[in-house]
Design a protein around this motif. Structure first.
Motif, PDB file in Angstrom:
ATOM      1  N   SER A  71      50.987  48.867  74.908  1.00 16.57           N
ATOM      2  CA  SER A  71      50.285  50.132  74.659  1.00 16.57           C
ATOM      3  C   SER A  71      51.258  51.303  74.632  1.00 16.57           C
ATOM      4  O   SER A  71      51.069  52.261  73.881  1.00 16.57           O
ATOM      5  N   PHE A  72      52.344  51.202  75.411  1.00 16.95           N
ATOM      6  CA  PHE A  72      53.335  52.269  75.448  1.00 16.95           C
ATOM      7  C   PHE A  72      54.166  52.293  74.170  1.00 16.95           C
ATOM      8  O   PHE A  72      54.448  53.348  73.616  1.00 16.95           O
ATOM      9  N   GLU A  73      54.539  51.107  73.695  1.00 20.41           N
ATOM     10  CA  GLU A  73      55.290  51.035  72.438  1.00 20.41           C
ATOM     11  C   GLU A  73      54.420  51.523  71.281  1.00 20.41           C
ATOM     12  O   GLU A  73      54.914  52.200  70.369  1.00 20.41           O
ATOM     13  N   LEU A  74      53.144  51.164  71.313  1.00 21.35           N
ATOM     14  CA  LEU A  74      52.229  51.614  70.263  1.00 21.35           C
ATOM     15  C   LEU A  74      52.112  53.131  70.279  1.00 21.35           C
ATOM     16  O   LEU A  74      52.166  53.783  69.220  1.00 21.35           O
ATOM     17  N   GLU A  75      51.975  53.703  71.469  1.00 20.25           N
ATOM     18  CA  GLU A  75      51.864  55.162  71.588  1.00 20.25           C
ATOM     19  C   GLU A  75      53.108  55.841  71.025  1.00 20.25           C
ATOM     20  O   GLU A  75      53.018  56.832  70.290  1.00 20.25           O
ATOM     21  N   THR A  76      54.275  55.301  71.349  1.00 16.79           N
ATOM     22  CA  THR A  76      55.529  55.862  70.843  1.00 16.79           C
ATOM     23  C   THR A  76      55.595  55.762  69.332  1.00 16.79           C
ATOM     24  O   THR A  76      55.982  56.714  68.635  1.00 16.79           O
ATOM     25  N   LEU A  77      55.215  54.586  68.808  1.00 16.98           N
ATOM     26  CA  LEU A  77      55.249  54.367  67.364  1.00 16.98           C
ATOM     27  C   LEU A  77      54.310  55.331  66.645  1.00 16.98           C
ATOM     28  O   LEU A  77      54.670  55.926  65.620  1.00 16.98           O
ATOM     29  N   LEU A  78      53.112  55.508  67.177  1.00 14.03           N
ATOM     30  CA  LEU A  78      52.134  56.393  66.541  1.00 14.03           C
ATOM     31  C   LEU A  78      52.611  57.844  66.546  1.00 14.03           C
ATOM     32  O   LEU A  78      52.392  58.583  65.585  1.00 14.03           O
ATOM     33  N   SER A  79      53.264  58.248  67.618  1.00 11.82           N
ATOM     34  CA  SER A  79      53.718  59.638  67.712  1.00 11.82           C
ATOM     35  C   SER A  79      54.756  59.957  66.649  1.00 11.82           C
ATOM     36  O   SER A  79      54.906  61.113  66.242  1.00 11.82           O
ATOM     37  N   GLU A  80      55.459  58.932  66.157  1.00 12.93           N
ATOM     38  CA  GLU A  80      56.529  59.143  65.180  1.00 12.93           C
ATOM     39  C   GLU A  80      56.143  58.698  63.773  1.00 12.93           C
ATOM     40  O   GLU A  80      56.927  58.858  62.836  1.00 12.93           O
ATOM     41  N   SER A  81      54.942  58.121  63.610  1.00 14.50           N
ATOM     42  CA  SER A  81      54.563  57.525  62.328  1.00 14.50           C
ATOM     43  C   SER A  81      53.939  58.539  61.372  1.00 14.50           C
ATOM     44  O   SER A  81      52.847  59.048  61.603  1.00 14.50           O
ATOM     45  N   GLU A  82      54.639  58.818  60.289  1.00 17.43           N
ATOM     46  CA  GLU A  82      54.101  59.707  59.259  1.00 17.43           C
ATOM     47  C   GLU A  82      52.904  59.062  58.576  1.00 17.43           C
ATOM     48  O   GLU A  82      51.938  59.735  58.216  1.00 17.43           O
ATOM     49  N   LEU A  83      52.961  57.727  58.416  1.00 13.22           N
ATOM     50  CA  LEU A  83      51.852  57.006  57.800  1.00 13.22           C
ATOM     51  C   LEU A  83      50.584  57.183  58.629  1.00 13.22           C
ATOM     52  O   LEU A  83      49.505  57.475  58.089  1.00 13.22           O
ATOM     53  N   TYR A  84      50.680  57.008  59.930  1.00 11.83           N
ATOM     54  CA  TYR A  84      49.516  57.122  60.818  1.00 11.83           C
ATOM     55  C   TYR A  84      48.921  58.532  60.768  1.00 11.83           C
ATOM     56  O   TYR A  84      47.707  58.696  60.618  1.00 11.83           O
ATOM     57  N   HIS A  85      49.779  59.541  60.889  1.00 10.94           N
ATOM     58  CA  HIS A  85      49.279  60.917  60.914  1.00 10.94           C
ATOM     59  C   HIS A  85      48.662  61.327  59.580  1.00 10.94           C
ATOM     60  O   HIS A  85      47.779  62.192  59.540  1.00 10.94           O
ATOM     61  N   THR A  86      49.113  60.703  58.499  1.00 11.75           N
ATOM     62  CA  THR A  86      48.543  61.001  57.185  1.00 11.75           C
ATOM     63  C   THR A  86      47.232  60.258  56.971  1.00 11.75           C
ATOM     64  O   THR A  86      46.256  60.815  56.459  1.00 11.75           O
ATOM     65  N   ALA A  87      47.204  58.969  57.361  1.00 11.75           N
ATOM     66  CA  ALA A  87      46.062  58.107  57.047  1.00 11.75           C
ATOM     67  C   ALA A  87      44.876  58.303  57.982  1.00 11.75           C
ATOM     68  O   ALA A  87      43.717  58.158  57.565  1.00 11.75           O
ATOM     69  N   LYS A  88      45.124  58.612  59.242  1.00 17.61           N
ATOM     70  CA  LYS A  88      44.031  58.673  60.228  1.00 17.61           C
ATOM     71  C   LYS A  88      42.905  59.627  59.814  1.00 17.61           C
ATOM     72  O   LYS A  88      41.720  59.239  59.865  1.00 17.61           O
ATOM     73  N   PRO A  89      43.192  60.873  59.396  1.00  9.87           N
ATOM     74  CA  PRO A  89      42.088  61.756  59.007  1.00  9.87           C
ATOM     75  C   PRO A  89      41.291  61.212  57.825  1.00  9.87           C
ATOM     76  O   PRO A  89      40.068  61.408  57.752  1.00  9.87           O
ATOM     77  N   ILE A  90      41.968  60.527  56.904  1.00  5.96           N
ATOM     78  CA  ILE A  90      41.280  59.971  55.735  1.00  5.96           C
ATOM     79  C   ILE A  90      40.355  58.836  56.164  1.00  5.96           C
ATOM     80  O   ILE A  90      39.214  58.745  55.713  1.00  5.96           O
ATOM     81  N   ILE A  91      40.855  57.968  57.052  1.00  8.67           N
ATOM     82  CA  ILE A  91      40.039  56.857  57.561  1.00  8.67           C
ATOM     83  C   ILE A  91      38.846  57.389  58.343  1.00  8.67           C
ATOM     84  O   ILE A  91      37.707  56.937  58.166  1.00  8.67           O
ATOM     85  N   ASP A  92      39.083  58.364  59.206  1.00  7.54           N
ATOM     86  CA  ASP A  92      38.000  58.932  60.009  1.00  7.54           C
ATOM     87  C   ASP A  92      36.918  59.547  59.129  1.00  7.54           C
ATOM     88  O   ASP A  92      35.727  59.482  59.430  1.00  7.54           O
ATOM     89  N   ASN A  93      37.349  60.153  58.025  1.00  8.94           N
ATOM     90  CA  ASN A  93      36.406  60.813  57.129  1.00  8.94           C
ATOM     91  C   ASN A  93      35.508  59.805  56.404  1.00  8.94           C
ATOM     92  O   ASN A  93      34.312  60.029  56.244  1.00  8.94           O
ATOM     93  N   ILE A  94      36.097  58.676  55.989  1.00 11.03           N
ATOM     94  CA  ILE A  94      35.316  57.692  55.230  1.00 11.03           C
ATOM     95  C   ILE A  94      34.476  56.794  56.138  1.00 11.03           C
ATOM     96  O   ILE A  94      33.510  56.174  55.703  1.00 11.03           O
TER      97      ILE A  94
END
Length: 657
Positions: A71-94
């Protein structure tokens, strides 16, 4: 013509289709070598995937996906992931449009690790038994044929239905995934996936996955375009700064933004966004010196990070024709061995500023606490400038008698002072002519002498004490202080006009407690230095408890205090490990920080509190073995130390023993 990416074209008789595919799967698993007999009845992409899974030994009876990230590695990865920060709002919206359809939406990275899962809680609970969760490995190499992993391998969208999954544990599922491509390099950087139980199968979910992937790609393109536009501006700045040199500017995601045309031809690089170009740039970033060796007529000087808003977004590669290597650029290459040590964002930003400042003759004012290394920074600016082969003169205005500061700085003529040299004496400004003078503790300069310094800065000339003759000089002035000069101006202790003349370029040097990531690297440097100075034959290192203490201590004296403490420790060390008992006595009386249960943690998220508790338990269980805990958590020791500081976890019983 049937769509080869789809498994189900109609939702009629799904139970019969499940039985048919199950029979085909059993036929393959029973005799994988006769896979060619299934070519006409099993989709090509599925059959090829089954063959790949068999060849690498995937267990067809596997029931669950494997854990790829804590869970800690995942948290670190998400904090640095441009893909995640871009895709999450789109996924949440749909997602709102999918409620009640029986589908979950997932975002996965380029290696098949699940980054994000969105869906109804009841459905998520049911799929937990196969480990369909963020942090799990859904690559084809780990989970067999599945839409996420197989779409990334094939670089094509695909629907995988029931027993088309290679592993039996996933046969109850249906999934449709589409790879997400980098809009410039065109390589697969992840996958979007719709997963549910096979009775929910719909043909249109694959089209929805493709559409969602394209929406994410479009948003990424807008983000990258903005970043590349800024980097393009940096390229033009660098070509102006290094007019006699060749420059390449590269993004942090290995895209060539721009570069010298002749150099690009030599390196066989094109100003095009192609996958082949992307692979070459990745090799360049991994080992710049080796990559540029192929350009025999060029000399690689330096790879400089480009930092925007405290984020490293790209790099500028500076090269020079070997026949024209300039002393200033060679000094820049040699400056990599300078004593300014550290990998913190603050340190990188300082080095970046220093290299920019080195190109101009404008005065510089360094502020910050005592002991932060302001003289080292001044020397670094000198060493990477075109003045590097000229004198660097350092003067501490606070360490001199006020009556002597004037004669030391500006010199004096014969007969000016009783007991002075008969022939008079050059001042430090004359000695530094052509080079750099560093005026430390400028706030201690007497008010009546400040006008002379102002004249040097404004007119580039001075007059020795006792003389009327004007001497023209060319000196870069770097001043430093730990005092508040603006407050001194209000008190009438410092000239306002001199402050404005010095303050054209200024920046504050952070204290050691503000860049804790650098404490251990700096310590290692001084351990090597003092081991050599005091003829220590052992290779010295800090004990784990000493490292922990160093990172928790505030270091009011900054680098100077750390240096002195380590010199004391090396002198009194009797083993390869530097223990707390080897440090100066006053450090043994430093009061420990408050215990964990007395510290407020209301601002932490649930995930942070869970992480903090797991770290605390592991530390207690391992008796504060930092290496063992870092290994268990699969994180670097430096990362663990940052988290210890964040959560204020201290080994209160043993820190000072």
């Amino acid at each position: 013509m049937d769509n080869p990416f789809l498994s189900i074209f109609s939702t009629k008789d799904l139970s019969n289709k499940v039985s048919e595919i199950k029979h085909k799967w059993e036929t393959f698993i029973t005799n994988p070598t006769n896979g060619e007999n299934l070519e006409n009845i099993v989709r090509r992409d599925i059959l090829h995937s089954w063959s790949r899974c068999h060849s690498i030994g995937i267990n067809p009876e596997q029931k669950q996906a494997r854990t790829a990230l804590t869970s800690f590695e995942l948290e670190t990865l998400l904090s640095e992931s441009e893909l995640y920060h871009t895709a999450k709002p789109i996924i949440d919206n749909i997602y709102d449009k999918l409620i009640g359809t029986g589908y979950l939406i997932t975002l996965n990275d380029e290696s098949g690790k699940m980054l994000y899962l969105k869906g109804e809680k009841e459905l998520i609970r049911k799929t937990e038994r196969i480990n369909f969760l963020p942090g799990m490995d859904w690559s084809e190499n780990a989970a067999g044929t599945n839409a996420i992993g197989t779409s990334i391998v094939s670089k094509k969208p695909i629907q995988v239905f029931s027993a088309e999954h290679f592993c039996e544990g996933f046969h109850p599922m249906t999934c449709s995934a589409s790879p997400i491509f980098h809009p410039y390099t065109k390589n697969a950087i992840g996958a979007i996936d719709f997963t549910g139980f096979w009775p929910s199968t719909q043909p249109h979910t694959l089209g929805l996955a493709v559409s969602l992937a394209q929406m994410i790609e479009q948003q990424l393109q807008l983000k990258y375009r903005s970043k590349y536009t800024k980097l393009e501006e940096y390229y033009h700045q660098y070509t102006f700064k290094y007019r006699e040199h060749s420059v390449l500017v590269i993004s942090n995601d290995a895209v060539l933004v721009n570069g010298d045309r002749t150099l690009l031809n030599v390196l066989q690089l094109k100003k095009e966004s192609t996958f082949e170009n992307h692979l070459k740039i990745k090799k360049l970033l991994q080992n710049p010196a080796s990559f540029f060796n192929q350009a025999k007529e060029y000399q690689f000087i330096h790879l400089e990070p480009i930092i925007i808003n405290y984020e490293e977004v790209g790099y500028a590669a500076i090269l020079n024709k070997k026949a024209k290597a300039s002393s200033s650029m060679l000094a820049l290459a040699q400056a990599k061995d300078h004593q300014l040590i550290g990998e913190s964002v603050e340190m990188k930003e300082i080095l970046h500023k220093c290299r920019q400042i080195a190109l101009v003759t404008t005065p510089v004012l360094l502020t910050g606490e005592t002991g932060t290394g302001k003289e080292l920074i001044a020397r670094y600016i000198h060493d990477v400038s075109s003045r590097s082969d000229k004198p660097f003169i350092a003067i501490n205005c606070g360490a001199m008698q006020k009556e002597l500061i004037g004669s030391e700085l500006f010199g004096y003529e014969s007969g000016t002072f009783t007991g002075g040299k008969k022939e008079g004496k050059k001042g430090k400004f004359e000695e530094a002519n052509g080079g750099t003078i560093f005026l430390d503790e400028i706030g201690e300069m007497p008010l009546d002498l400040q006008v002379h310094l102002l004249r040097v800065l404004q007119e580039k000339e001075l007059t020795r004490l006792g003389s009327s003759k004007t001497i023209t000089i060319d000196v870069k002035v770097i001043a430093a202080t730990h005092r508040n000069l603006e407050a001194m101006i209000e008190e009438g202790l410092f000239r306002r006009d001199l402050f404005f003349r010095l303050n054209v370029i200024s920046f504050s040097v952070p204290s050691l407690s503000e860049r804790t990531e650098d404490i251990i690297p700096i310590s290692h440097h001084y351990l090597r230095l003092f081991a050599e100075k005091y003829n220590k034959t052992l290779s010295l290192r800090l004990a784990e408890k000493t490292e922990s203490f160093f990172l928790s201590y505030k270091w009011p004296g900054n680098i100077r205090e750390l240096r002195n403490a380590l010199e004391h420790a090396v002198i009194f060390s009797d083993s390869a490990e530097i223990d707390v008992r080897h440090l100066p006595d006053y450090l043994a009386h430093v009061q420990p920080q408050p215990a964990l249960d007395k510290v407020e943690h209301d601002s932490f998220s649930v995930m942070e509190k869970t992480e903090m508790e797991q770290i605390r338990k592991l530390l207690i269980h391992s008796k504060w073995n930092i290496s063992a805990v870092a290994k268990e958590l699969r994180m670097a020791r430096s990362t663990l130390y940052r988290k210890l500081k964040k959560y204020q976890l201290r080994d209160l019983n043993n820190t000072f023993q």
